[in-house]
Design a protein around this motif. Sequence first.
Motif, mmCIF file in Angstrom:
data_model
loop_
_atom_site.group_PDB
_atom_site.id
_atom_site.type_symbol
_atom_site.label_atom_id
_atom_site.label_comp_id
_atom_site.label_asym_id
_atom_site.label_seq_id
_atom_site.Cartn_x
_atom_site.Cartn_y
_atom_site.Cartn_z
ATOM 1 N N LYS A 92 45.544 45.535 35.746
ATOM 2 C CA LYS A 92 44.579 44.449 35.534
ATOM 3 C C LYS A 92 43.335 44.684 36.377
ATOM 4 C CE LYS A 92 44.211 39.965 37.443
ATOM 5 N NZ LYS A 92 44.841 38.710 37.853
ATOM 6 N N SER A 93 43.530 45.051 37.622
ATOM 7 C CA SER A 93 42.411 45.295 38.526
ATOM 8 C C SER A 93 41.511 46.412 37.999
ATOM 9 C CB SER A 93 42.946 45.664 39.921
ATOM 10 O OG SER A 93 41.903 45.989 40.784
ATOM 11 N N THR A 94 42.117 47.482 37.519
ATOM 12 C CA THR A 94 41.349 48.598 36.958
ATOM 13 C C THR A 94 40.573 48.146 35.732
ATOM 14 O OG1 THR A 94 42.971 50.189 37.766
ATOM 15 C CG2 THR A 94 41.519 50.924 35.993
ATOM 16 N N PHE A 95 41.212 47.387 34.850
ATOM 17 C CA PHE A 95 40.541 46.886 33.652
ATOM 18 C C PHE A 95 39.365 45.995 34.041
ATOM 19 C CE2 PHE A 95 40.079 43.574 30.352
ATOM 20 C CZ PHE A 95 39.659 44.390 29.302
ATOM 21 N N PHE A 96 39.568 45.104 35.029
ATOM 22 C CA PHE A 96 38.482 44.217 35.468
ATOM 23 C C PHE A 96 37.309 45.012 36.033
ATOM 24 C CE2 PHE A 96 40.434 39.749 36.229
ATOM 25 C CZ PHE A 96 40.898 39.721 34.935
#
Length: 177
Positions: A92-96
């Motif tokens: 999720k962090s990478t996508f954000f």
Amino acid sequence: KRTKRHVAETLSLFQLHAFSFICLVTNKKPAQASITKVKQFEGSTSFVRRTQWMLEQLRQVNGIDPNRDSPEFDLLFENAFDQWVASTASEKSTFFQVLHHTCQRYLTDKKPEFINCQSKIMGGNSILHSAADSVTSAVQKASQALNERGERLGRAEEKTEELKNSAQQFAETAHKV
């Protein structure tokens, strides 16, 4: 209780398992970006496009809880609301980070609001900056290595020319004798 759409969800119609993915798609010419939801059914290698939103339609990205690493997040578009649970909080962090960077690059007017997101996601220490620094460092090292190699080749070329001239002089002297 909130209903969550998992990245791996079950399609009840035929009792087939389907996996949902969201993709951030960018084009350079014309410069545009979109978020596309696709599904892949178990046993299939192909993907089926379900929904596509232009990046300009994205109004809000909600990280749900900025105080803990949670894989849950919501995307609010002009006419739609989509809930997701990533495989991991790190995913999720990478996508954000990628989404935030893409919004900064492709949107000039209305940028989406990123709420309830951990500060490290929007900060300068993102994986994008780390990757960019790493690439820059690799390019600098490669450039330096090429320059050094060019210098060595230049010296070898000069030495070869000297040896050629010396061999010609020797041949001329030997021919005279």
